[in-house]
Enzyme design. Structure first.
Site, mmCIF file in Angstrom:
data_model
loop_
_atom_site.group_PDB
_atom_site.id
_atom_site.type_symbol
_atom_site.label_atom_id
_atom_site.label_comp_id
_atom_site.label_asym_id
_atom_site.label_seq_id
_atom_site.Cartn_x
_atom_site.Cartn_y
_atom_site.Cartn_z
ATOM 1 N N ALA A 1 42.860 35.378 44.534
ATOM 2 C CA ALA A 1 42.109 36.506 45.068
ATOM 3 C C ALA A 1 40.741 36.033 45.549
ATOM 4 O O ALA A 1 40.195 35.049 45.061
ATOM 5 C CB ALA A 1 41.938 37.579 43.996
ATOM 6 N N ASN B 1 40.428 42.337 37.497
ATOM 7 C CA ASN B 1 39.362 41.335 37.592
ATOM 8 C C ASN B 1 38.112 41.859 36.877
ATOM 9 O O ASN B 1 37.417 42.723 37.397
ATOM 10 C CB ASN B 1 39.046 41.034 39.061
ATOM 11 N N ASN C 1 29.368 38.175 39.954
ATOM 12 C CA ASN C 1 28.511 38.695 41.023
ATOM 13 C C ASN C 1 28.341 40.211 41.015
ATOM 14 O O ASN C 1 27.696 40.760 41.906
ATOM 15 C CB ASN C 1 29.062 38.243 42.375
ATOM 16 N N THR C 2 28.909 40.903 40.028
ATOM 17 C CA THR C 2 28.670 42.329 39.822
ATOM 18 C C THR C 2 27.998 42.464 38.470
ATOM 19 O O THR C 2 28.622 42.162 37.438
ATOM 20 C CB THR C 2 29.987 43.129 39.851
ATOM 21 N N SER D 1 34.270 38.426 37.526
ATOM 22 C CA SER D 1 33.364 37.984 38.591
ATOM 23 C C SER D 1 31.938 37.963 38.063
ATOM 24 O O SER D 1 31.502 38.911 37.401
ATOM 25 C CB SER D 1 33.452 38.930 39.792
ATOM 26 N N ASN E 1 29.568 31.281 45.762
ATOM 27 C CA ASN E 1 29.548 32.588 46.427
ATOM 28 C C ASN E 1 28.918 33.631 45.516
ATOM 29 O O ASN E 1 29.027 33.551 44.293
ATOM 30 C CB ASN E 1 30.970 33.005 46.842
ATOM 31 N N ASP F 1 41.546 36.462 50.878
ATOM 32 C CA ASP F 1 41.895 37.543 51.810
ATOM 33 C C ASP F 1 41.670 38.872 51.087
ATOM 34 O O ASP F 1 42.603 39.550 50.674
ATOM 35 C CB ASP F 1 43.352 37.400 52.253
ATOM 36 N N LYS F 2 40.409 39.240 50.968
ATOM 37 C CA LYS F 2 40.046 40.407 50.163
ATOM 38 C C LYS F 2 40.742 41.681 50.628
ATOM 39 O O LYS F 2 41.206 42.477 49.813
ATOM 40 C CB LYS F 2 38.534 40.617 50.200
ATOM 41 N N SER G 1 40.968 30.457 35.618
ATOM 42 C CA SER G 1 39.905 31.400 35.381
ATOM 43 C C SER G 1 39.187 31.677 36.706
ATOM 44 O O SER G 1 39.541 31.120 37.744
ATOM 45 C CB SER G 1 38.924 30.817 34.382
ATOM 46 N N ASN G 2 38.174 32.509 36.635
ATOM 47 C CA ASN G 2 37.346 32.834 37.792
ATOM 48 C C ASN G 2 36.317 31.723 38.030
ATOM 49 O O ASN G 2 36.401 30.649 37.436
ATOM 50 C CB ASN G 2 36.666 34.187 37.555
ATOM 51 N N THR G 3 35.346 32.005 38.889
ATOM 52 C CA THR G 3 34.278 31.036 39.160
ATOM 53 C C THR G 3 33.342 30.926 37.962
ATOM 54 O O THR G 3 33.309 31.787 37.089
ATOM 55 C CB THR G 3 33.478 31.449 40.401
ATOM 56 N N LYS H 1 42.373 38.648 34.709
ATOM 57 C CA LYS H 1 41.659 37.447 35.149
ATOM 58 C C LYS H 1 40.375 37.296 34.346
ATOM 59 O O LYS H 1 39.550 38.211 34.294
ATOM 60 C CB LYS H 1 41.343 37.526 36.647
ATOM 61 N N MET I 1 29.388 37.060 46.691
ATOM 62 C CA MET I 1 29.839 38.101 47.620
ATOM 63 C C MET I 1 29.634 39.507 47.068
ATOM 64 O O MET I 1 29.201 40.408 47.781
ATOM 65 C CB MET I 1 31.312 37.888 47.974
ATOM 66 N N GLY I 2 29.989 39.727 45.793
ATOM 67 C CA GLY I 2 29.764 41.032 45.196
ATOM 68 C C GLY I 2 30.834 42.059 45.526
ATOM 69 O O GLY I 2 30.513 43.229 45.800
ATOM 70 N N PHE I 3 32.106 41.653 45.488
ATOM 71 C CA PHE I 3 33.226 42.572 45.736
ATOM 72 C C PHE I 3 33.072 43.302 47.072
ATOM 73 O O PHE I 3 33.288 44.513 47.176
ATOM 74 C CB PHE I 3 33.343 43.611 44.609
#
Length: 348
Positions: free
Chosen positions: A62, A170, A175-176, A173, A111, A65-66, A239-241, A211, A113-115
């Protein structure tokens, strides 16, 4: 074969713009009906995970291609699964730009990006219309300004479950703000119970994956493993970033956000091992982070991963990477005497 020639031109373009152009090209390629490679595929690579049949264990993570614009194009690269998202109930712009940075010397990306996405209602019709030449996963999250984030996840799971072959929650992340707090305590228990109830709404009940972040303390790993098993989660994506910065040398190393790519490999491997120990064989594991070769994918499988996912390595290795990994995996399995990839899961 042409990617090494094209990469300098792509890398001369600002990272997020280049990513957008790549998605647009794959979208057009998929819309044109470009066929997959001829033949039935390699039977050695077929695997059943959580009741879903995968033609091979190599998937798209994920975040690539959001909005699900290039599903058919990505399947055309020979991937066994494509996971779109993260999708939130309402559209949101994400964080201010610039928010995507290449770390070329480290073969990494940061990144924040923030969803950013166009929302569930816009993406789900595209997912439903895709040719689905493989397994389609839909990754869901909560809006940044949501007053009830668990309600956002419940809404996302219920809607995505009507279309997806599997749904991913998810909560990892970086970033949120505050999102990773859902990985602990009562909030985690409440979220998983709500998500499990929501995915039971459609007639067909798709598997539900969770995730997790790589930046977890040992006690949190055990807590997540117990909660996932207790609330009928069907698999963990590990895992995630990461918010850590292991030995980076590139100019953008100090940028805020989640780090992915080659420097994440050691941490991602360790978290895979940790979750394998915490879950035993009770849950299938999907390994993500720093996978850029057949050898690394095979190492993750032998460490306990049933599936692997790619993201940043595609930036540096190009669109031929999934097929190269598939060929290499088949060779390594044959070399070690395995007739099926499932036989190698956890064998190391």
């Amino acid at each position: 074969m042409m990617f090494p020639l094209l990469r300098p031109a792509l890398f001369s373009i600002e990272a997020e713009r280049a990513h957008g152009l790549t998605i647009a090209m794959l979208e057009a390629w998929g819309r044109a009906g470009t066929p997959l490679a001829a033949g039935p595929g390699d039977s050695r690579l077929r695997i059943n995970v959580a009741g879903v049949a995968f033609a091979n264990p190599i998937g798209l993570a994920a975040g690539v291609d959001k909005d699900g614009r290039a599903i058919d194009g990505f399947f055309g690269l020979g991937l066994g699964a494509v996971e779109i998202g993260t999708l939130t109930p309402l559209p949101q712009a994400g964080n201010p730009r610039p928010r995507l940075f290449r770390l070329q010397g480290d073969r990494a990306v940061i990144n924040r990006m923030g969803f950013n996405n166009g929302g569930l209602e816009a993406a789900l019709p595209r997912a439903a219309a895709a040719k689905r030449r493989g397994v389609l996963g839909i990754n869901v999250g909560a809006n940044k300004d949501a007053t009830d984030r668990i309600a956002d996840y419940r809404d996302g799971v219920e809607k995505a479950a009507q279309i997806a072959d599997y749904v991913t929650i998810n909560i990892s992340s970086p970033n949120t703000p505050g999102l990773r707090d859902l990985q602990h305590g009562a909030a985690l228990t409440e979220l998983l119970a709500a998500a499990d109830e929501a995915r039971r709404m459609p007639i067909q009940r798709p598997p539900l994956f969770l995730k997790v972040a790589p930046d977890l303390e040992p006690s949190a790993i055990d807590e997540i493993a117990r909660a996932a098993i207790d609330h009928h989660i069907d698999g963990l994506i590990v895992s995630n970033t990461t918010i850590s910065r292991p030995g980076l040398t590139s100019a953008h190393a100090a940028e805020a956000g989640g780090l992915s790519g080659a420097p994440l490999a050691v941490l991602a491997r360790q978290r895979l091992v940790d979750f394998r120990k915490a879950t035993g064989t009770a849950l299938p594991l999907i390994s993500v982070g720093g996978i850029g070769s057949a050898e690394e994918a095979y190492a993750r499988i032998r460490a306990g991963a049933s599936l692997v996912q790619l993201y940043t390595a595609l930036v540096y290795e190009g669109p031929g990477l999934p097929r190269r990994i598939a060929r290499g995996l088949s060779r390594l399995l044959k070399q070690d005497g395995y007739d099926h990839v499932a036989d190698a899961v956890g064998a190391g």
